[in-house]
Design a protein around this motif. Structure first.
Motif, PDB file in Angstrom:
ATOM      1  N   VAL A 139       0.842  -1.209   0.000  1.00 22.55           N
ATOM      2  CA  VAL A 139       0.000   0.000   0.000  1.00 22.55           C
ATOM      3  C   VAL A 139       0.872   1.251   0.000  1.00 22.55           C
ATOM      4  CG1 VAL A 139      -1.676   1.328   1.343  1.00 22.55           C
ATOM      5  CG2 VAL A 139      -1.933  -1.152   1.112  1.00 22.55           C
ATOM      6  N   ILE A 140       1.920   1.266   0.842  1.00 20.45           N
ATOM      7  CA  ILE A 140       2.781   2.442   0.940  1.00 20.45           C
ATOM      8  C   ILE A 140       3.536   2.681  -0.366  1.00 20.45           C
ATOM      9  CG2 ILE A 140       4.794   3.426   2.120  1.00 20.45           C
ATOM     10  CD1 ILE A 140       3.922   1.925   4.630  1.00 20.45           C
ATOM     11  N   LEU A 141       4.046   1.597  -0.960  1.00 20.33           N
ATOM     12  CA  LEU A 141       4.835   1.720  -2.190  1.00 20.33           C
ATOM     13  C   LEU A 141       3.971   1.761  -3.445  1.00 20.33           C
ATOM     14  CD1 LEU A 141       7.768  -0.722  -1.354  1.00 20.33           C
ATOM     15  CD2 LEU A 141       7.711   1.775  -1.128  1.00 20.33           C
ATOM     16  N   GLY A 142       2.704   1.366  -3.324  1.00 18.80           N
ATOM     17  CA  GLY A 142       1.802   1.402  -4.473  1.00 18.80           C
ATOM     18  C   GLY A 142       2.181   0.414  -5.552  1.00 18.80           C
ATOM     19  N   LYS A 143       2.631  -0.781  -5.149  1.00 19.68           N
ATOM     20  CA  LYS A 143       3.095  -1.757  -6.135  1.00 19.68           C
ATOM     21  C   LYS A 143       2.827  -3.165  -5.620  1.00 19.68           C
ATOM     22  CE  LYS A 143       6.683  -0.688  -8.396  1.00 19.68           C
ATOM     23  NZ  LYS A 143       8.051  -0.368  -8.881  1.00 19.68           N
ATOM     24  N   ASP A 144       2.502  -4.092  -6.554  1.00 22.36           N
ATOM     25  CA  ASP A 144       2.329  -5.500  -6.216  1.00 22.36           C
ATOM     26  C   ASP A 144       3.706  -6.143  -6.100  1.00 22.36           C
ATOM     27  OD1 ASP A 144       1.565  -8.067  -5.856  1.00 22.36           O
ATOM     28  OD2 ASP A 144       0.957  -8.416  -7.936  1.00 22.36           O
ATOM     29  N   LEU A 145       4.115  -6.412  -4.855  1.00 23.20           N
ATOM     30  CA  LEU A 145       5.467  -6.915  -4.615  1.00 23.20           C
ATOM     31  C   LEU A 145       5.555  -8.436  -4.629  1.00 23.20           C
ATOM     32  CD1 LEU A 145       6.557  -4.457  -1.770  1.00 23.20           C
ATOM     33  CD2 LEU A 145       7.104  -4.330  -4.208  1.00 23.20           C
ATOM     34  N   LYS A 146       4.433  -9.133  -4.440  1.00 25.50           N
ATOM     35  CA  LYS A 146       4.484 -10.599  -4.390  1.00 25.50           C
ATOM     36  C   LYS A 146       4.963 -11.194  -5.706  1.00 25.50           C
ATOM     37  CE  LYS A 146       0.986 -11.379  -0.821  1.00 25.50           C
ATOM     38  NZ  LYS A 146       0.857  -9.979  -0.413  1.00 25.50           N
ATOM     39  N   SER A 147       4.642 -10.530  -6.789  1.00 26.24           N
ATOM     40  CA  SER A 147       5.055 -11.039  -8.097  1.00 26.24           C
ATOM     41  C   SER A 147       6.531 -10.763  -8.380  1.00 26.24           C
ATOM     42  CB  SER A 147       4.193 -10.405  -9.204  1.00 26.24           C
ATOM     43  OG  SER A 147       4.328  -8.995  -9.191  1.00 26.24           O
ATOM     44  N   HIS A 148       7.179 -10.031  -7.467  1.00 28.62           N
ATOM     45  CA  HIS A 148       8.588  -9.689  -7.674  1.00 28.62           C
ATOM     46  C   HIS A 148       9.510 -10.362  -6.660  1.00 28.62           C
ATOM     47  CE1 HIS A 148       7.716  -6.575 -10.681  1.00 28.62           C
ATOM     48  NE2 HIS A 148       6.695  -6.217  -9.913  1.00 28.62           N
ATOM     49  N   TYR A 149       8.996 -11.395  -5.935  1.00 30.82           N
ATOM     50  CA  TYR A 149       9.872 -12.118  -5.021  1.00 30.82           C
ATOM     51  C   TYR A 149      11.043 -12.739  -5.799  1.00 30.82           C
ATOM     52  CZ  TYR A 149       6.450 -11.778  -1.233  1.00 30.82           C
ATOM     53  OH  TYR A 149       5.604 -11.331  -0.244  1.00 30.82           O
ATOM     54  N   LYS A 150      12.216 -12.742  -5.160  1.00 30.83           N
ATOM     55  CA  LYS A 150      13.468 -13.241  -5.718  1.00 30.83           C
ATOM     56  C   LYS A 150      14.036 -12.334  -6.802  1.00 30.83           C
ATOM     57  CE  LYS A 150      13.497 -16.827  -3.071  1.00 30.83           C
ATOM     58  NZ  LYS A 150      14.491 -16.952  -1.987  1.00 30.83           N
TER      59      LYS A 150
END
Length: 630
Positions: free
Chosen positions: A203-214
């Protein structure tokens, strides 16, 4: 191994780092190696280190509860999760806690320690006793049952799967906690790869981070755009200490407070959105800067300490310059640091002054001698304030040495001026009768037959010179010991009136005397009291015309006697009243003005006060206040 990992790529090393981000008291017990690993919150709350032997960890519990804890760890493997209650030693006290144990794989046990509510503690003693009795029974049943230890291979595999299920459940609980955490949490491994981020971070970064793991973190956030973040990241790596800083994300127009925690496997990142609070935080920081700037640059010493003066909260750097001793001396000895600087005669005064600052706004002055031998005068002011639940003393110490020196010079200047004025007056007053004496003596030399007719005039002039000299001798005497005793006010007034009875009759003066306390005994020196009343009553008699009136009243109140002498003479103007008591100022034709000065001095010697009130055409009132015994 897969059963020991949390979903969404959260590894064991990540779990340990996330434990350290929470305020939970968590321990990981390895029954095989007999070691216990404690979370950072656990270390801060107790005397525990990061790694302990099992027996050291058990020693954190109250001695009577240690057996139950140790026995439960060995015997209750058949339960997936179980609770034990006991008393644990925190920093300075024992507290009842509930220990929730969960078996993991490979002989490991996770323990979450929670302080018990007051209502739960009421039944704890009975619970522990029942638990202790149950453990004794289990211990007795172990005799002759060695087969319990030697399980079959199939049974061991079944239990292993059972423990692995516990690990999955614990990891799931931790993930749930992280996802509900109100601030952003993320994990970055040593290869700069993002391994976990909770929902609030997205929410803070405004980005879907789960798809960027690793993925490498700079693939998501270029170094040139987020240079501040990477600089502090390197700082945390180099120092191996947490680093906190403010970060502005221009693309999101967002301010965030970021804390980077080093771990063995990488970094844990905590992020809080402070966009709404930023103006207030900036204003607070600016206020703190201004306060520091003011405290560090004013010549006075500003200080804040606890109410008992045991701890210094703030002390401005000017302290060392003013007192000549290091700040550490004041901080180490906040109550009696001044004893090495101030003379002994000031110790009680200083101690009493600081005591009064606890309850009121108080100011005191004292002298010190710095280690370099410099003498200084210090004025200290302090008052109590209340901050939250704590009472503090806020104070200011200033160097008033220069002011004291100016006051001393002023007093010397005033004394010199008074001496000059007095000398001129003496010369003038004595010169007049001396001139008359010289003139009459010259006439006597020229006309011997007339000498007899000048004798009375010569004697009057000599008496005048003697009167002036006697008055000056009275004024010049130092404060000698005054021998006070009980003196009858009625008798003293009668004595003075008898002295002037002839003049009173000749002028037809009417005297009104009212002594409200008939048995009033003034506490004074008889000779001085008589002289005071002689001077005051004589002035009243000379001030009134024929058939005038004089009222003499004495009243007692609050252990004081008020003597008032009022006449209905011509009175004095405001200017004359202001100058009353000055040397050689008098409204009489032949007066010197020294009588009032002598009267004021004698009243002061008796511990009293004298005041004058007058109005032209309505007379003058003299009020004398003296101590008395009834």
């Amino acid at each position: 191994m897969l059963s020991e990992r949390m979903h969404s790529g959260l590894e064991d090393s990540d779990v340990i780092a996330l434990f350290n981000l929470t305020e939970l008291n968590v321990c990981l017990i390895n029954m095989s190696s007999k070691t216990v690993y404690c979370s950072r919150s656990m270390q801060n709350s107790t005397h525990a280190k990061e790694e302990l032997r099992l027996d050291e960890w058990i020693d954190l519990f109250y001695v009577y509860d240690q057996f139950g804890i140790q026995h439960s760890l060995k015997q209750e493997r058949e339960q997936k999760t179980f609770d034990i209650e006991g008393r644990m030693l925190f920093k300075t006290f024992h507290q009842w806690v509930r220990c929730t144990f969960t078996h993991l794989s490979q002989g490991r046990i996770a323990c979450v320690i929670s302080p018990m509510e007051e209502a739960d503690e009421k039944s704890t003693q009975q619970f522990i006793q029942d638990r202790y009795n149950q453990m004794l029974k289990l211990t007795d049943n172990l005799d002759g049952k060695q087969g319990y230890i030697n399980d079959s291979q199939d049974e061991s595999k079944e239990k292993e799967r059972f423990y692995e299920m516990n690990a999955v459940e614990l990891h799931s609980q931790m993930k749930s906690i992280c996802e509900k955490f109100p601030h952003g949490l993320a994990m970055i491994n040593k290869h700069w790869q993002l391994t976990y981020a909770n929902q609030q971070m997205e929410v803070i970064l405004g980005k879907d981070l789960k798809s960027h793991y690793k993925h490498k973190i700079w693939q998501l956030y270029p170094i040139q755009d987020y240079y501040i973040f990477y600089r502090h990241y390197y700082m945390a790596v180099e120092t191996n200490k947490p680093v906190t800083f403010d970060l502005y994300m221009e693309a999101r127009s967002t301010y965030a407070k970021v804390t980077i925690f080093p771990t063995d496997e990488g970094m844990a990142v905590h992020m809080q959105d402070i966009t709404d609070k930023k103006p207030y935080l900036d204003a607070l920081q600016e206020s703190e800067k201004r306060f520091s700037l003011l405290a560090e640059n004013i010549k006075d010493v500003f200080w804040i300490c606890t109410e008992d003066f045991e701890e210094i909260i703030f002390l401005s750097p000017k302290f060392e310059e003013m007192f000549g001793i290091p700040l550490e001396n004041r901080i180490k000895d906040p109550k009696t640091w001044w004893k090495t600087l101030a003379p002994k005669e000031y110790h009680h005064h200083i101690f009493d002054g600081y005591r009064k600052m606890k309850s009121e706004n108080h100011q005191m002055e004292y002298e010190i001698k710095t280690p370099s031998g410099e003498h200084k005068w210090i004025r200290a002011r302090g008052f109590p304030v209340k901050e939250s639940r704590q009472r503090l003393i806020v104070g200011l110490s200033e160097d008033i040495t220069e002011m004291k020196e100016k006051e001393q010079l002023m007093r010397q200047s005033e004394q010199l001026s008074a001496i000059t004025q007095m000398s001129a007056g003496i010369a003038h007053e004595i010169k007049n009768p001396l001139t008359a004496l010289k003139g009459f003596m010259q006439l006597g030399v020229a006309n011997p037959q007339l000498r007899e007719s000048y004798n009375e005039l010569l004697l009057d002039e000599i008496n005048r010179i003697e009167s002036i000299v006697n008055d000056f001798m009275m004024l010049s005497k130092p404060d000698t010991v005054v021998h006070k005793e009980n003196v009858s006010a009625r008798d003293t007034v009668s004595y003075v009136l008898d002295l002037y009875q002839t003049i009173i009759k000749d002028k037809g003066i009417h005297i009104d005397t009212a002594i409200i306390c008939p048995e009033l005994m003034l506490f004074a020196e008889p000779k001085r009291l008589k002289q005071i009343l002689i001077n005051v009553i004589k002035n009243a008699i000379e001030a009134v015309e024929t058939n005038g009136r004089i009222a003499i009243n004495i009243v007692c109140e609050n252990e004081k006697a008020l003597i008032t002498v009022k006449d209905n003479g011509k009175g004095l103007s405001e200017e004359q009243l202001q100058r009353l008591g000055e040397p050689f100022f008098s409204t009489k034709k032949d007066g010197t003005g020294l009588g009032i000065m002598v009267t004021k001095k004698m009243v002061a010697d008796l511990g009293g006060t004298i005041n004058f009130a007058s109005e032209p055409g309505r007379g003058t009132t003299v009020a004398i206040l003296l101590p008395y015994y009834n």
